[in-house]
Every structure is written in structure tokens, then in C-alpha cells.
Design a protein around this motif. Sequence first.
Motif, PDB file in Angstrom:
ATOM      1  N   ARG A 239       0.895  -1.402   0.039  1.00  0.00           N
ATOM      2  CA  ARG A 239      -0.106  -0.070  -0.061  1.00  0.00           C
ATOM      3  C   ARG A 239       0.946   1.183   0.057  1.00  0.00           C
ATOM      4  O   ARG A 239       0.460   2.363  -0.527  1.00  0.00           O
ATOM      5  CB  ARG A 239      -0.861  -0.132   1.096  1.00  0.00           C
ATOM      6  CG  ARG A 239      -1.974  -1.416   1.260  1.00  0.00           C
ATOM      7  CD  ARG A 239      -2.566  -1.268   2.553  1.00  0.00           C
ATOM      8  NE  ARG A 239      -3.224  -0.198   2.849  1.00  0.00           N
ATOM      9  CZ  ARG A 239      -3.677  -0.010   4.150  1.00  0.00           C
ATOM     10  NH1 ARG A 239      -3.415  -0.794   5.088  1.00  0.00           N
ATOM     11  NH2 ARG A 239      -4.307   1.185   4.597  1.00  0.00           N
ATOM     12  N   ALA A 240       1.957   1.286   0.700  1.00  0.00           N
ATOM     13  CA  ALA A 240       2.926   2.364   0.637  1.00  0.00           C
ATOM     14  C   ALA A 240       3.441   2.567  -0.783  1.00  0.00           C
ATOM     15  O   ALA A 240       3.467   3.864  -1.032  1.00  0.00           O
ATOM     16  CB  ALA A 240       4.123   2.120   1.829  1.00  0.00           C
ATOM     17  N   ARG A 241       3.863   1.468  -1.393  1.00  0.00           N
ATOM     18  CA  ARG A 241       4.312   1.684  -2.823  1.00  0.00           C
ATOM     19  C   ARG A 241       3.257   2.339  -3.709  1.00  0.00           C
ATOM     20  O   ARG A 241       3.507   3.259  -4.620  1.00  0.00           O
ATOM     21  CB  ARG A 241       4.820   0.270  -3.258  1.00  0.00           C
ATOM     22  CG  ARG A 241       5.217   0.203  -4.437  1.00  0.00           C
ATOM     23  CD  ARG A 241       6.313   0.983  -4.997  1.00  0.00           C
ATOM     24  NE  ARG A 241       6.333   2.584  -5.005  1.00  0.00           N
ATOM     25  CZ  ARG A 241       7.131   3.299  -5.307  1.00  0.00           C
ATOM     26  NH1 ARG A 241       8.438   2.777  -5.493  1.00  0.00           N
ATOM     27  NH2 ARG A 241       6.983   4.646  -5.319  1.00  0.00           N
ATOM     28  N   ALA A 242       2.149   1.794  -3.471  1.00  0.00           N
ATOM     29  CA  ALA A 242       0.907   2.465  -4.219  1.00  0.00           C
ATOM     30  C   ALA A 242       0.674   3.897  -4.083  1.00  0.00           C
ATOM     31  O   ALA A 242       0.606   4.592  -5.031  1.00  0.00           O
ATOM     32  CB  ALA A 242      -0.164   1.835  -4.072  1.00  0.00           C
ATOM     33  N   TRP A 243       0.865   4.448  -2.554  1.00  0.00           N
ATOM     34  CA  TRP A 243       0.810   5.871  -2.314  1.00  0.00           C
ATOM     35  C   TRP A 243       1.868   6.547  -2.859  1.00  0.00           C
ATOM     36  O   TRP A 243       1.694   7.639  -3.154  1.00  0.00           O
ATOM     37  CB  TRP A 243       0.427   5.840  -0.949  1.00  0.00           C
ATOM     38  CG  TRP A 243      -1.106   5.775  -0.476  1.00  0.00           C
ATOM     39  CD1 TRP A 243      -1.646   4.691  -0.036  1.00  0.00           C
ATOM     40  CD2 TRP A 243      -2.208   6.578  -0.679  1.00  0.00           C
ATOM     41  NE1 TRP A 243      -3.056   4.688   0.146  1.00  0.00           N
ATOM     42  CE2 TRP A 243      -3.382   6.059  -0.548  1.00  0.00           C
ATOM     43  CE3 TRP A 243      -2.215   7.794  -1.412  1.00  0.00           C
ATOM     44  CZ2 TRP A 243      -4.483   6.546  -0.556  1.00  0.00           C
ATOM     45  CZ3 TRP A 243      -3.526   8.530  -1.527  1.00  0.00           C
ATOM     46  CH2 TRP A 243      -4.651   7.999  -0.891  1.00  0.00           C
TER      47      TRP A 243
ATOM     48  N   ALA B 149      -0.316  12.455   0.172  1.00  0.00           N
ATOM     49  CA  ALA B 149      -0.288  10.950  -0.403  1.00  0.00           C
ATOM     50  C   ALA B 149       1.097  10.634   0.216  1.00  0.00           C
ATOM     51  O   ALA B 149       1.286   9.393   0.480  1.00  0.00           O
ATOM     52  CB  ALA B 149      -0.159  11.000  -1.923  1.00  0.00           C
ATOM     53  N   THR B 150       1.986  11.620   0.207  1.00  0.00           N
ATOM     54  CA  THR B 150       3.389  11.271   0.824  1.00  0.00           C
ATOM     55  C   THR B 150       3.413  11.037   2.419  1.00  0.00           C
ATOM     56  O   THR B 150       4.093   9.854   2.700  1.00  0.00           O
ATOM     57  CB  THR B 150       4.555  12.375   0.661  1.00  0.00           C
ATOM     58  OG1 THR B 150       4.439  12.880  -0.873  1.00  0.00           O
ATOM     59  CG2 THR B 150       5.655  12.095   1.186  1.00  0.00           C
ATOM     60  N   ASP B 151       2.265  11.855   2.988  1.00  0.00           N
ATOM     61  CA  ASP B 151       2.442  11.450   4.480  1.00  0.00           C
ATOM     62  C   ASP B 151       1.603   9.859   4.556  1.00  0.00           C
ATOM     63  O   ASP B 151       2.172   9.025   5.448  1.00  0.00           O
ATOM     64  CB  ASP B 151       1.501  12.310   5.036  1.00  0.00           C
ATOM     65  CG  ASP B 151       1.937  13.645   5.263  1.00  0.00           C
ATOM     66  OD1 ASP B 151       3.193  13.608   5.110  1.00  0.00           O
ATOM     67  OD2 ASP B 151       1.407  14.828   5.434  1.00  0.00           O
ATOM     68  N   ARG B 152       0.720   9.397   3.670  1.00  0.00           N
ATOM     69  CA  ARG B 152      -0.006   8.238   3.980  1.00  0.00           C
ATOM     70  C   ARG B 152       1.192   7.288   3.618  1.00  0.00           C
ATOM     71  O   ARG B 152       1.266   6.196   4.067  1.00  0.00           O
ATOM     72  CB  ARG B 152      -0.961   8.081   2.928  1.00  0.00           C
ATOM     73  CG  ARG B 152      -2.161   8.669   3.182  1.00  0.00           C
ATOM     74  CD  ARG B 152      -3.345   8.561   2.281  1.00  0.00           C
ATOM     75  NE  ARG B 152      -4.803   8.992   2.703  1.00  0.00           N
ATOM     76  CZ  ARG B 152      -5.819   8.365   2.636  1.00  0.00           C
ATOM     77  NH1 ARG B 152      -6.028   7.117   2.562  1.00  0.00           N
ATOM     78  NH2 ARG B 152      -6.689   9.036   2.912  1.00  0.00           N
ATOM     79  N   CYS B 153       1.949   7.557   2.658  1.00  0.00           N
ATOM     80  CA  CYS B 153       2.875   6.379   2.026  1.00  0.00           C
ATOM     81  C   CYS B 153       4.028   6.257   3.442  1.00  0.00           C
ATOM     82  O   CYS B 153       4.203   5.046   3.538  1.00  0.00           O
ATOM     83  CB  CYS B 153       3.941   6.888   1.016  1.00  0.00           C
ATOM     84  SG  CYS B 153       5.168   6.059   0.448  1.00  0.00           S
ATOM     85  N   ARG B 154       4.511   7.371   3.924  1.00  0.00           N
ATOM     86  CA  ARG B 154       5.617   6.965   4.992  1.00  0.00           C
ATOM     87  C   ARG B 154       4.832   6.418   6.225  1.00  0.00           C
ATOM     88  O   ARG B 154       5.724   5.802   6.947  1.00  0.00           O
ATOM     89  CB  ARG B 154       6.005   8.412   5.395  1.00  0.00           C
ATOM     90  CG  ARG B 154       7.095   9.068   4.187  1.00  0.00           C
ATOM     91  CD  ARG B 154       7.276  10.464   4.715  1.00  0.00           C
ATOM     92  NE  ARG B 154       8.240  10.962   3.885  1.00  0.00           N
ATOM     93  CZ  ARG B 154       8.538  12.346   3.552  1.00  0.00           C
ATOM     94  NH1 ARG B 154       7.745  13.277   3.964  1.00  0.00           N
ATOM     95  NH2 ARG B 154       9.583  12.763   2.755  1.00  0.00           N
ATOM     96  N   ALA B 155       3.387   6.656   6.675  1.00  0.00           N
ATOM     97  CA  ALA B 155       3.044   5.851   7.643  1.00  0.00           C
ATOM     98  C   ALA B 155       2.863   4.708   7.551  1.00  0.00           C
ATOM     99  O   ALA B 155       2.923   3.775   8.414  1.00  0.00           O
ATOM    100  CB  ALA B 155       1.523   6.896   7.964  1.00  0.00           C
TER     101      ALA B 155
ATOM    102  N   LEU C 252       4.811   2.803   5.467  1.00  0.00           N
ATOM    103  CA  LEU C 252       6.047   2.083   5.554  1.00  0.00           C
ATOM    104  C   LEU C 252       6.629   2.073   6.797  1.00  0.00           C
ATOM    105  O   LEU C 252       7.232   0.812   6.949  1.00  0.00           O
ATOM    106  CB  LEU C 252       6.917   3.085   4.648  1.00  0.00           C
ATOM    107  CG  LEU C 252       8.421   2.325   4.094  1.00  0.00           C
ATOM    108  CD1 LEU C 252       7.947   1.391   3.303  1.00  0.00           C
ATOM    109  CD2 LEU C 252       9.157   3.413   3.495  1.00  0.00           C
ATOM    110  N   GLU C 253       5.969   2.742   7.784  1.00  0.00           N
ATOM    111  CA  GLU C 253       6.652   2.341   9.293  1.00  0.00           C
ATOM    112  C   GLU C 253       6.104   1.057   9.621  1.00  0.00           C
ATOM    113  O   GLU C 253       6.830   0.603  10.746  1.00  0.00           O
ATOM    114  CB  GLU C 253       6.284   3.482   9.966  1.00  0.00           C
ATOM    115  CG  GLU C 253       6.770   4.883   9.856  1.00  0.00           C
ATOM    116  CD  GLU C 253       6.335   5.954  10.844  1.00  0.00           C
ATOM    117  OE1 GLU C 253       5.381   5.757  11.175  1.00  0.00           O
ATOM    118  OE2 GLU C 253       7.133   7.060  10.604  1.00  0.00           O
TER     119      GLU C 253
END
Length: 471
Positions: A302-306, A325-331, A333-334
Motif C-alpha cells: 500500500r505504501a508503494r501504491a501511495w 499522499a506522501t504522508d500516507r506512504c510514510r505512515a 512504510l513504518e
Amino acid sequence: MDGRQAFAHPLNQTLAAALRAARWTPRDLVRALNPRLEAIGRPTLHLTAGRAWLNGSQPRCATARRLAATVLTEATGVFYSSAALWGDPPANGGQTQNTATDDLVGRRSVADVLDAAANWVATGAEDQAVLHPASESQLLSAVWDATRQNTLLAVQPGRHEQVPPAFVDVLESQLARLRRLDDTTGGGKLSQRYVRMELAGVLDLVRNSRYTSDVGNRLLATASGMAQLAGWMAFDADLHAAAQRYQLFAIRLARAADESATVANALGMLAYQHAATGKPVAALRYAEAAVDQSARSSSVVRARAWGRMATAYATAGEIGAFREATDRCRALLERRRDDDPHSLYYYTPEQVAAETGHALVELAVTNPARARPLLAEATALLSPLAQQGPTAGFRRSALLHGIHLARAHLMARDPESTASTLLRLTDCVEGVQSIRCRNLLRRFRGLAGTRMQMPDGTRVLTAVDTALSTP
């Protein structure tokens, strides 16, 4: 002779009309052709060749003539054939030349998809390079149908070869090693050819061997991963139509194996390809599809998609949506876990930072009033990866993001930092076979050459030219 003089009294009226539609000079046509020729191991052409073509001559190489038709079709959106441009015998008995979506629209059985994939992989590099792009509506239809591919793979009991699980272990390990090789060298002609050979071998096993249901799914998943990698390498060689065709096969095969993570990743790659070629509407469409497809997948998928969604928003110039979108990705990925898909090994906070830095440069282009803080932020994110240079395992990535760092410095009117970054990049070029990266550096060098008014500028540009001249 300038572009207007070149069109004064052309003997090849069709070529002249195509160049006018593309807003190209004859030199521009040769510049578009040479990377394609380089990608398949063919000699490149002198920039003055296009002028002679207007005056009635033509490329001696049939592949160059066919490639000219392909690049003009891509540039204009109007179909051009080698027959129309040069008088060559019509391809396929006079039928329209092949496009990225042939045999991949509508309902298809798994067996039909496997046959089409095997036939495609068996074609030579030159035939793949001259593949014509599909229209946006054709590609969208093909992607829609691919994401709905049925998952039934009929096992043929009469086949004589039984594929054991241990054999699939070897194939999966080979795929992982090829991905790591791509990190270093990029989509050169040797890498492309070898991945095609590996994909052909896996497809042959699926089509002509016996296996359990579990082994069959693993074989399909491996074939999908190979197709996805082949598509990425084709894109890295600036062969966009071939790249799209491989991703369509990757989605179809992944759906047949019930591998939603691979489907999402392939959709994300299509989004990235469209963003890289300046098509934000299409990029957002495929990124949204990737997010939807990854909804029930692991956090890293999901992080990769965001992350792809963030890149698409940046191409569209939407700062707020990009930030979200970047914030969602980083969250997401954690929340990475040990059992995440191996194909996303590279997707780390450092990679997200590099992609974010590139996106900020694109946002600075589309938001000039806010360019200064965006470029400062981009520089802070891109500098660590670019400074790693050839000492890091991701040599191609260091080159790519170093180019974007140089762009940020140039846009910020900092010629000294631009020159310093370019000199570091000369150490990264050697061994990187990525046609796309070399083309980006070559174009940036031309742009920087007109803006770097400093005593050491000529030496820096000469160093870049020398680096690009080495294979």
C-alpha cells in the motif's frame, strides 16, 4: 541550416508533414531515433542524416526506417508506417502494425494469455523496439480487462515433465538476483535480452509441464515478476510501448496467480511511466487503480501504491494532494514486516526521500511562485543519495536522482553547486546501461550548457560528455 530551411523544398512530403506535426527538425528526429538504436545494440546515426532523408534518401537500415515511423507516431499521435514514410513493403500484408495492446483486450483465457506472452517474448529486440504505442483509450481498456483476468489455470495431466517445488525455488531466486542486477546496471540491451530468455523459460514450464496447483501458482507469479521486470527494463531503455505490453502481461499473469500485490505494483509502474512522460491525467488514473488494488495487501504494498500516487500528483502540480499522499506512504512504510513481498526490498525510507525530492523538483516547475522553498527541500532530500555515488549498491538510482539534484541547483540559479553535482555524476555513469538516465543527463547537459556561465563550466561539461561517451 535551420528547421525552416530544411522544409523549403522537401522531396519526401510525408516525412516533412510528419516532422511539422511533431514540431521537430530533422535533427530532432535523429535525436529521437538514436536512443532506440542504442537500446537494441544498433549503431547510432549522425545528426545531419535527417536532412538527407527530407531530400529523398532514406535510412539504410530497415530497423531505423521502422523506428522512425514509431517515434513519429508517438510524437504526433498520428499513425505512420514505414511503408508510408519510405515506400517499404507494407508490414503484415498491409495491415496496421502491431501495438502494445494486441491480443490483450477483452476476455482471455489463461492459456491464451500464456500463448500471447510466449509469442511476444520470442520476437526479437528490434521488433519489440518498433512496437507502436496504443492510444490512451486502448491502453486503459486493456488494463481494465487485465485486472479482471480469471484465475483458473487448467492442469494438463498428460504432460510428461513434473516441476518440483525445489525447482521453483531456483527460479524465484534467479528473479531476485536479476532485480538486484537491474539496480546497478539498468535496462541495457544485455540485461533486457537475458530477462526475456528467463521469462521465456518460465512460460515454457507453465505451458508444457505438469505441476501441483501450488507450484502452478508459483510459476505464474514468477512469470509475472519476470514480465514486470522486463517491462521496467524496457521503460528504462526508453522503449515505452514495449514496456506497457510487458506490464499488461504482468497484470494478467499476476491475476491468474491471485497475486494482488504484483497487480498493484504493475499498475504503479504504469503510473510512473506516464508521469515521467508528462501525462499527469493518465498517471493519476493508474495510480488510483494501484491504490484500489492494494487495499487488502500488506502495508508496504500500500505504501508503494501511495508513493506512486504522490509522484502523479506532483506531475499534475497539486502540492496539497502530493503532501497528503506522501504522508500516507510514510505512515504505511513504518509498519513494514519481515514477511512483506520480496519484490519491494528496495522500498525504504531512503527511497521515499529520493522520490519525494524528485517530485518536489517537478512541483517547482509547475508552481514557480513557490519554487524557492520547494527546491531547497528537494536539495536536502536528494543530496544524501546522490553523494553516495558508485559506492552504493543502487548505482542507477544514484545517477537518476543526482540528475534531479543538479536540476534543482540549476533552477535555484546556483551554478557552483550544479557543476559540483555534475562532476560527481560522471563517476556514476560508468557501468550504468540505463538509456533513460543517459538521455536525461544528455538533455540536462545541453540545458546547463547555456546557463552555467562560470570559469570552470567548460571543463565540467567536457567531463560529462566524456562520461556519456563511454559504454
